[in-house]
Design a protein around this motif. Sequence first.
Motif, mmCIF file in Angstrom:
data_model
loop_
_atom_site.group_PDB
_atom_site.id
_atom_site.type_symbol
_atom_site.label_atom_id
_atom_site.label_comp_id
_atom_site.label_asym_id
_atom_site.label_seq_id
_atom_site.Cartn_x
_atom_site.Cartn_y
_atom_site.Cartn_z
ATOM 1 N N LEU A 192 14.950 16.858 0.290
ATOM 2 C CA LEU A 192 14.406 16.247 -1.151
ATOM 3 C C LEU A 192 14.380 15.674 -1.027
ATOM 4 C CD1 LEU A 192 13.689 20.135 -2.561
ATOM 5 C CD2 LEU A 192 12.529 18.997 -0.787
ATOM 6 N N ALA A 193 15.961 14.936 -2.216
ATOM 7 C CA ALA A 193 15.812 13.894 -2.275
ATOM 8 C C ALA A 193 16.143 12.922 -2.098
ATOM 9 C CB ALA A 193 17.376 14.054 -3.333
ATOM 10 N N ALA A 194 16.375 12.078 -1.139
ATOM 11 C CA ALA A 194 15.956 11.161 0.589
ATOM 12 C C ALA A 194 14.550 11.521 1.288
ATOM 13 C CB ALA A 194 16.268 11.385 1.758
ATOM 14 N N ILE A 195 14.033 12.751 0.571
ATOM 15 C CA ILE A 195 12.313 12.002 0.625
ATOM 16 C C ILE A 195 11.491 11.953 -0.418
ATOM 17 C CG2 ILE A 195 10.447 13.550 1.037
ATOM 18 C CD1 ILE A 195 11.851 15.612 2.645
ATOM 19 N N GLY A 196 12.023 12.598 -1.879
ATOM 20 C CA GLY A 196 11.438 12.125 -3.222
ATOM 21 C C GLY A 196 11.796 10.596 -3.636
ATOM 22 N N PHE A 197 12.694 9.891 -2.868
ATOM 23 C CA PHE A 197 12.507 8.595 -3.313
ATOM 24 C C PHE A 197 12.354 7.840 -1.785
ATOM 25 C CE2 PHE A 197 17.500 9.634 -4.844
ATOM 26 C CZ PHE A 197 17.012 9.317 -5.674
ATOM 27 N N SER A 198 11.866 8.354 -0.421
ATOM 28 C CA SER A 198 11.103 7.714 0.159
ATOM 29 C C SER A 198 9.616 7.178 0.231
ATOM 30 C CB SER A 198 11.414 8.251 1.890
ATOM 31 O OG SER A 198 13.015 7.998 1.954
ATOM 32 N N GLY A 199 9.119 8.657 -0.273
ATOM 33 C CA GLY A 199 8.171 8.895 -0.937
ATOM 34 C C GLY A 199 7.592 7.956 -2.317
ATOM 35 N N LYS A 200 8.392 7.052 -2.867
ATOM 36 C CA LYS A 200 7.926 5.812 -3.760
ATOM 37 C C LYS A 200 7.559 4.947 -3.047
ATOM 38 C CE LYS A 200 10.219 2.758 -4.020
ATOM 39 N NZ LYS A 200 11.541 2.130 -4.305
ATOM 40 N N ALA A 201 7.629 4.650 -2.466
ATOM 41 C CA ALA A 201 6.670 3.700 -1.590
ATOM 42 C C ALA A 201 4.978 3.575 -0.775
ATOM 43 C CB ALA A 201 7.287 3.217 0.272
ATOM 44 N N ILE A 202 5.056 4.833 -0.732
ATOM 45 C CA ILE A 202 3.516 5.404 -0.187
ATOM 46 C C ILE A 202 3.214 5.728 -1.921
ATOM 47 C CG2 ILE A 202 2.274 7.048 0.691
ATOM 48 C CD1 ILE A 202 4.762 5.513 2.831
ATOM 49 N N LEU A 203 3.417 6.081 -2.141
ATOM 50 C CA LEU A 203 2.701 5.892 -3.824
ATOM 51 C C LEU A 203 2.734 4.457 -4.605
ATOM 52 C CD1 LEU A 203 5.031 8.547 -5.455
ATOM 53 C CD2 LEU A 203 2.555 9.036 -4.937
ATOM 54 N N VAL A 204 3.438 3.765 -4.255
ATOM 55 C CA VAL A 204 3.168 2.432 -5.117
ATOM 56 C C VAL A 204 1.750 2.013 -3.190
ATOM 57 C CG1 VAL A 204 4.379 0.062 -4.932
ATOM 58 C CG2 VAL A 204 5.964 2.203 -5.746
ATOM 59 N N LYS A 205 1.844 1.643 -2.704
ATOM 60 C CA LYS A 205 0.886 1.781 -1.867
ATOM 61 C C LYS A 205 -0.293 1.913 -1.888
ATOM 62 C CE LYS A 205 1.540 -1.304 0.965
ATOM 63 N NZ LYS A 205 1.458 -3.042 1.318
ATOM 64 N N LEU A 206 -0.143 3.192 -2.018
ATOM 65 C CA LEU A 206 -1.631 3.805 -2.304
ATOM 66 C C LEU A 206 -1.673 3.635 -4.105
ATOM 67 C CD1 LEU A 206 -0.825 7.496 -1.641
ATOM 68 C CD2 LEU A 206 -2.498 6.181 -0.290
ATOM 69 N N ALA A 207 -1.172 3.066 -4.712
ATOM 70 C CA ALA A 207 -1.733 2.477 -6.102
ATOM 71 C C ALA A 207 -2.261 1.454 -6.065
ATOM 72 C CB ALA A 207 -0.656 3.007 -7.034
ATOM 73 N N TYR A 208 -1.501 0.453 -5.173
ATOM 74 C CA TYR A 208 -2.445 -0.870 -5.196
ATOM 75 C C TYR A 208 -3.308 -0.845 -4.393
ATOM 76 C CZ TYR A 208 2.017 -3.613 -6.626
ATOM 77 O OH TYR A 208 3.387 -3.469 -7.145
ATOM 78 N N TYR A 209 -4.163 0.264 -4.474
ATOM 79 C CA TYR A 209 -5.273 -0.041 -3.458
ATOM 80 C C TYR A 209 -6.908 -0.428 -4.951
ATOM 81 C CZ TYR A 209 -3.863 2.242 0.677
ATOM 82 O OH TYR A 209 -4.316 2.229 2.159
ATOM 83 N N GLU A 210 -5.793 -0.095 -6.026
ATOM 84 C CA GLU A 210 -6.650 0.147 -7.307
ATOM 85 C C GLU A 210 -6.318 -1.054 -7.488
ATOM 86 O OE1 GLU A 210 -9.105 1.952 -7.922
ATOM 87 O OE2 GLU A 210 -8.349 3.860 -6.517
ATOM 88 N N PRO A 211 -6.887 -1.404 -9.024
ATOM 89 C CA PRO A 211 -7.078 -2.690 -9.652
ATOM 90 C C PRO A 211 -5.692 -2.903 -10.639
ATOM 91 C CG PRO A 211 -8.449 -2.230 -10.832
ATOM 92 C CD PRO A 211 -7.799 -1.349 -9.563
ATOM 93 N N VAL A 212 -3.965 -3.249 -10.003
ATOM 94 C CA VAL A 212 -3.267 -2.497 -11.255
ATOM 95 C C VAL A 212 -2.273 -3.464 -10.157
ATOM 96 C CG1 VAL A 212 -1.665 -1.172 -9.814
ATOM 97 C CG2 VAL A 212 -1.661 -1.594 -11.672
ATOM 98 N N ASP A 213 -1.153 -4.083 -10.618
ATOM 99 C CA ASP A 213 -0.591 -4.606 -10.545
ATOM 100 C C ASP A 213 1.204 -5.085 -10.182
ATOM 101 O OD1 ASP A 213 -0.093 -5.091 -12.984
ATOM 102 O OD2 ASP A 213 0.621 -7.629 -13.639
ATOM 103 N N ALA A 214 2.081 -5.543 -10.478
ATOM 104 C CA ALA A 214 3.811 -4.900 -9.900
ATOM 105 C C ALA A 214 4.311 -4.328 -11.332
ATOM 106 C CB ALA A 214 4.103 -5.533 -9.529
ATOM 107 N N VAL A 215 4.212 -5.064 -11.895
ATOM 108 C CA VAL A 215 4.817 -5.058 -13.498
ATOM 109 C C VAL A 215 3.646 -3.974 -14.428
ATOM 110 C CG1 VAL A 215 4.791 -6.260 -15.889
ATOM 111 C CG2 VAL A 215 5.096 -7.468 -13.730
ATOM 112 N N THR A 216 2.598 -3.864 -14.574
ATOM 113 C CA THR A 216 2.088 -2.830 -15.022
ATOM 114 C C THR A 216 2.387 -1.012 -14.296
ATOM 115 O OG1 THR A 216 0.309 -4.514 -15.634
ATOM 116 C CG2 THR A 216 -0.300 -1.582 -15.611
#
Length: 303
Positions: free
Chosen positions: A23-47
């Motif tokens: 579960l930890a491995a999957i959780g850490f891996s899911g971060k990249a997916i969540l970040v990419k999904l967030a980038y569909y919206e008007p938000v930058d990396a620092v925010t």
Amino acid sequence: MATTTSTALSNRTRLLGFGLATLAAIGFSGKAILVKLAYYEPVDAVTLLALRMLFSAPVFLIVAWRHAGNKALTQLKAGDYLALLLLGLLGYYLSSLFDFIGLQYISAGLERLILFLYPTMVVVLSALLLGKPFGRKEAIALLLSYAGIGVVFFDEINIQAEHLLLGAGFVFAGTLTYAAYLIGTGETVARIGASRFTAYAMLVACAATLLQFLFTHPPQALVLPMRVYQLSLVMAIFSTVLPVFMLSAAIRMIGSSHTSLIGSLGPVATLFMASYFLGEELSPAQIGGAALVMVGVLSLSLK
């Protein structure tokens, strides 16, 4: 009878440990997916990173406060505070910042594979800085790992060539800073404890990230679509806080070697999640490159 009960409890503990590590491995891996999904919206990396840290900070504050009130623990010295400051900035702040910036330009699958190279960088830095042995086995592991990254990288050029090198460079820099952080943690973690170290170092990273946001962004930068806040909260809970504690518990139950081997599920999980949630192409070249990277890294992990 007592032996049978003890064996059953031991098996149950090991099974729980393997489950938590997975579960930890999957959780850490899911971060990249969540970040990419967030980038569909008007938000930058620092925010986005600031929101992740802001939502994570209360949990680490509670853990740090509990440790601070425990008089049975070793008292921290000036050198410990300096180590926590430097390692927190290096491992949790800079590494995360470079990673978030890089994810603006490259796929989640390639990002996770580059991050997975950190054991190879630990070996190289240890050889260069600490004079540790570097032999034929290490050379073959590095050759396999970086050949695999090369295969995936050139496959990505056919899909999206613009800013690919820039994004990969940022993620590689994040991986390098994380490897340097790992080299420096051994003595500090042994002296003050893993849980206390993680909580304090994460709070250093939270403070640095929030200060960077305050100095570089106006307050209205936080006026964002609700989806960004939702993804940031999910990222803080399921890809930051919970995996950190699940990983720590798994190491106690099944040891660091088994836990690190199960962590190799991470890149595979990211590739499939990226294909499902982001529509990223899962080509034979990516699968083959990922296999080379995993064989190279696992050969070092097994050692």
